[in-house]
Design an enzyme around this catalytic site. Sequence first.
Site, mmCIF file in Angstrom:
data_model
loop_
_atom_site.group_PDB
_atom_site.id
_atom_site.type_symbol
_atom_site.label_atom_id
_atom_site.label_comp_id
_atom_site.label_asym_id
_atom_site.label_seq_id
_atom_site.Cartn_x
_atom_site.Cartn_y
_atom_site.Cartn_z
ATOM 1 N N GLU A 21 0.888 -1.040 0.161
ATOM 2 C CA GLU A 21 0.091 -0.005 0.118
ATOM 3 C C GLU A 21 0.815 1.372 0.002
ATOM 4 O O GLU A 21 0.533 2.224 -0.376
ATOM 5 C CB GLU A 21 -0.921 -0.099 1.209
ATOM 6 C CG GLU A 21 -1.949 -1.104 0.904
ATOM 7 C CD GLU A 21 -3.033 -1.255 2.261
ATOM 8 O OE1 GLU A 21 -2.405 -1.543 3.356
ATOM 9 O OE2 GLU A 21 -4.087 -1.131 2.100
ATOM 10 N N GLU B 228 -3.540 -9.803 3.807
ATOM 11 C CA GLU B 228 -4.492 -9.554 4.811
ATOM 12 C C GLU B 228 -5.411 -10.594 5.132
ATOM 13 O O GLU B 228 -5.873 -10.882 6.100
ATOM 14 C CB GLU B 228 -4.996 -8.189 4.713
ATOM 15 C CG GLU B 228 -4.038 -7.112 4.978
ATOM 16 C CD GLU B 228 -3.236 -6.762 3.603
ATOM 17 O OE1 GLU B 228 -3.298 -7.515 2.868
ATOM 18 O OE2 GLU B 228 -2.981 -5.380 3.692
HETATM 19 N N1 T1G Z 1 4.170 -7.942 11.907
HETATM 20 C C1 T1G Z 1 4.966 -8.071 12.979
HETATM 21 N N2 T1G Z 1 6.023 -9.065 12.772
HETATM 22 C C2 T1G Z 1 5.931 -9.787 11.498
HETATM 23 C C3 T1G Z 1 5.036 -9.599 10.319
HETATM 24 C C4 T1G Z 1 4.258 -8.400 10.484
HETATM 25 N N3 T1G Z 1 3.557 -8.343 9.452
HETATM 26 N N4 T1G Z 1 5.654 -10.573 9.651
HETATM 27 C C5 T1G Z 1 6.717 -11.061 10.123
HETATM 28 N N5 T1G Z 1 6.654 -10.800 11.432
HETATM 29 C C6 T1G Z 1 7.925 -11.363 12.141
HETATM 30 C C7 T1G Z 1 7.640 -12.874 12.479
HETATM 31 O O1 T1G Z 1 6.419 -12.856 13.688
HETATM 32 C C8 T1G Z 1 8.968 -13.518 12.721
HETATM 33 O O2 T1G Z 1 9.319 -12.723 14.096
HETATM 34 C C9 T1G Z 1 9.756 -12.769 12.026
HETATM 35 O O3 T1G Z 1 8.903 -11.495 11.336
HETATM 36 C C10 T1G Z 1 10.133 -13.315 10.643
HETATM 37 O O4 T1G Z 1 9.058 -13.910 10.073
HETATM 38 C C11 T1G Z 1 -2.787 -1.924 7.170
HETATM 39 C C12 T1G Z 1 -3.814 -4.588 7.706
HETATM 40 C C13 T1G Z 1 7.233 -11.437 5.357
HETATM 41 C C14 T1G Z 1 7.151 -13.829 4.134
HETATM 42 O O5 T1G Z 1 0.609 -10.733 6.632
HETATM 43 O O6 T1G Z 1 4.258 -13.471 5.532
HETATM 44 O O7 T1G Z 1 -0.422 -5.186 6.462
HETATM 45 O O8 T1G Z 1 9.511 -15.087 15.108
HETATM 46 O O9 T1G Z 1 9.391 -16.361 10.202
HETATM 47 O O10 T1G Z 1 9.516 -16.922 6.686
HETATM 48 O O11 T1G Z 1 -3.371 -3.040 4.956
HETATM 49 O O12 T1G Z 1 6.785 -13.110 7.960
HETATM 50 O O13 T1G Z 1 11.613 -13.427 14.428
HETATM 51 O O14 T1G Z 1 10.132 -12.906 16.435
HETATM 52 O O15 T1G Z 1 7.789 -15.373 9.109
HETATM 53 O O16 T1G Z 1 10.889 -15.296 6.030
HETATM 54 C C15 T1G Z 1 0.288 -7.897 6.313
HETATM 55 C C16 T1G Z 1 3.186 -11.594 7.283
HETATM 56 C C17 T1G Z 1 0.261 -7.344 7.712
HETATM 57 C C18 T1G Z 1 2.924 -10.441 6.206
HETATM 58 C C19 T1G Z 1 8.703 -13.631 5.783
HETATM 59 N N6 T1G Z 1 1.434 -8.652 5.978
HETATM 60 N N7 T1G Z 1 4.434 -12.075 7.126
HETATM 61 O O17 T1G Z 1 8.680 -14.833 6.035
HETATM 62 O O18 T1G Z 1 9.983 -15.132 8.200
HETATM 63 S S1 T1G Z 1 -1.468 -6.737 7.754
HETATM 64 C C20 T1G Z 1 1.527 -9.988 6.229
HETATM 65 C C21 T1G Z 1 4.929 -12.977 6.247
HETATM 66 C C22 T1G Z 1 -1.516 -5.289 6.925
HETATM 67 C C23 T1G Z 1 -2.556 -3.175 6.190
HETATM 68 C C24 T1G Z 1 -2.766 -4.542 6.736
HETATM 69 C C25 T1G Z 1 6.335 -13.520 6.496
HETATM 70 C C26 T1G Z 1 7.232 -12.993 5.279
HETATM 71 P P1 T1G Z 1 10.221 -13.677 15.269
HETATM 72 P P2 T1G Z 1 8.925 -15.144 9.416
HETATM 73 P P3 T1G Z 1 9.998 -15.644 6.775
#
Ligand code: T1G
Length: 699
Positions: free
Chosen positions: A105, A125
Amino acid sequence: MTSQVYYERHQSLAVIRINNPPVNALSQSVREGILHALEEALADDRISAIGLLCEGRTFIAGADIREFSQPPQAPSLPEVTNAIEASEKPVIALIHGTALGGGLEIALASHYRLATKGARFGMPEVNLGLIPGAGGTQRLPRLVGVPLAIEMIVHGRKIDAEQAYASGLVDEILKGDSLLQSCLDLCPSLTNIGVAGRRVSVRSIPKPVEALACLEAEESRMRASGAKRQAPVQCLRAIRAAVEHVFAEGARVERELFLECKGSDEHLGLAHAFFAERRAIKIPELAHANPEPIRSVAVLGAGTMGRGIAISFLDAGFPVCLFDIDQAALEKGLNAISKHYDRSVAKGRLSREAADNRIHGLNSTLNYDALSDIDLIVEAAIESMQIKCAIFKELDRVCRPGAILASNTSTLDIDQIAASTGRAADVIGLHFFSPANIMRLLEVVTGTNTSNTTKATAMALAKSIGKVGVLVGNCYGFVGNRILYRRLPEAISLVTEGATPEQVDRVMTEFGFPMGQFAMSDLAGLDVGYRAREERRQSGEEVPRSWLDVLVEHGRLGQKSGAGVYRYEAGDRRPKEDEEALRLIAAFREAQGVVPRRVEDSEIRERCLYVMVNEAFKILDEGVARCESDIDVVWNCGYGFPADKGGLMYWARKEGLPFILERIRSLYGETGLEQWQPARGLLAAVDQANFDATTSSTG
Ligand code: T1G
């Protein structure tokens, strides 16, 4: 700036550099830092363009999900994206890694989007029970069209840089890897173009007639599917608002729907499931254990599981040696793997080149000595302790010291298998779930003498092949199957008492499972369980016979034989109720002297689910699982527990442990069966809940 956002100037280019490891999530301080940096750049007359890029392995991967359980903190993400788009100086998003959710975004609000060739883009999301909440549902359809926007927003589909460029999402795929240099090189030309016509929010939806038709088709598909999750429905409503309204009104609708989702149980459950998977790999006792490098893999057994396991490793780029003692079985397995990749190419899931590369990594042997230098051997032979021990004895003879010897056993004692070798420290269970190349769960089963190095190597390996590894202890069925082996007898008894298999399965699918118990048994093959029960009976164990045994003895093996609990038309895997099966069940009841009674759906739901919860607490009592969230991960990723309910244990706590315990107690009183004997951990958890309730009410 803030500690995660840096500002620098390179001649007339301002650079906003985000550094918020590990994934540059848009925490409050990052949002604030971006706004401050933008204000500074706009106030500086020397600046004519603004680059926005990230340190580390990826561009912004979204909003910071951890903040959603807290009160909102200014600035909101829409404030940031709207400020970016309103900028009179062009903002250039420089994308590497994955631009996801709020990260995409931010890029959509920018005036130009440049990406490295390995970059990927997504709106995940919906997988968190949310919708994009910072203009994504309004800008993405305007930029790439409604059809692709629906794929990405409603279905959570990610696209690569080529697809992003082809769709107009990205303006240029960068040749080099230096984002900054590329931005400096492009800055003069982009500055000349400026921002006029670059603001996505003022564009209209491309091909409006096709857009509306596509929207309506998706809406009717969704209605027909009867899907229960709300987030996909809300995503579609927000996209419709983009088609029907100007940006400002559409953004208002989007915000309203986003806030509705953010407060939903569906989001809370899916966020719990997301973090539970990541917690599962944080194992304190392995913190100082260094995983061994795994460069080569052998899979023993060219049957269904062996093929799926081999494909899992080939897909992750590992060379694989497929071993079988039978030439015909080996050739059949190799052909099946080759046909799997041909199908993937035919369906457009893989390029021919990628498929050929994977098949190129596959070789085979009939000879144990060919395994002497392999780093990891995964045994996927028939579920027989005698056969497995003989195999491991041979592996102990031929494999190099330090090689990891893993069994894919789904129930058997890892210690007994390890005892057939002289290297118990290197023996571990790697329990894949069928189909092994699809199911994400990998139960990493530890023996008494399995070393921490072997455990750490197995857990690291799970992540490297895209599996969700859960470290579990050694008992019959480990965690997942041990719980399943409580639900199955309960489901069988409910049918013996008068329910139909279809009724039991319907209650489970209405709860949210993708398949009912008996449809799943038919898929796996009724003979698999029958053989295991017969083996236990022959070893002297008291295993009561059931109508399921009768079906097998009448040649009804499930989908593989065209009929099991249900019947299956040729080429159609949908289960259909079968009079012959119902007749055999009725005859079994009569032979047992059982008069069938009416069974309510609520009884089926309670007995099938509560027996699972009780067994889960017993597993925790014995230390076979490390924590409740690990059990959630096992059943979410291995058995299709509806993750929007968080997981078995998360759901049980929301259902109410005191109520569950009360029902378990009465069932124990009625039956005296040990599966209904309340688990110590459940009793303690209810005592704790009662104590907390008392202290909080007395202040
Ligand atoms: N927020 C907080 N922590 C996050 C995070 C996030 N969005 N994504 C990953 N982490 C942390 C995760 O908990 C872990 O922490 C570390 O990063 C490594 O993650 C307003 C509402 C990016 C593909 O849904 O899909 O934006 O265990 O083990 O395998 O419109 O993380 O090390 O303490 O998964 O390399 C939308 C979710 C949010 C992406 C990387 N975004 N993340 O994968 O590492 S809502 C997502 C992923 C939003 C807006 C809306 C994957 C990754 P720790 P990992 P990875």
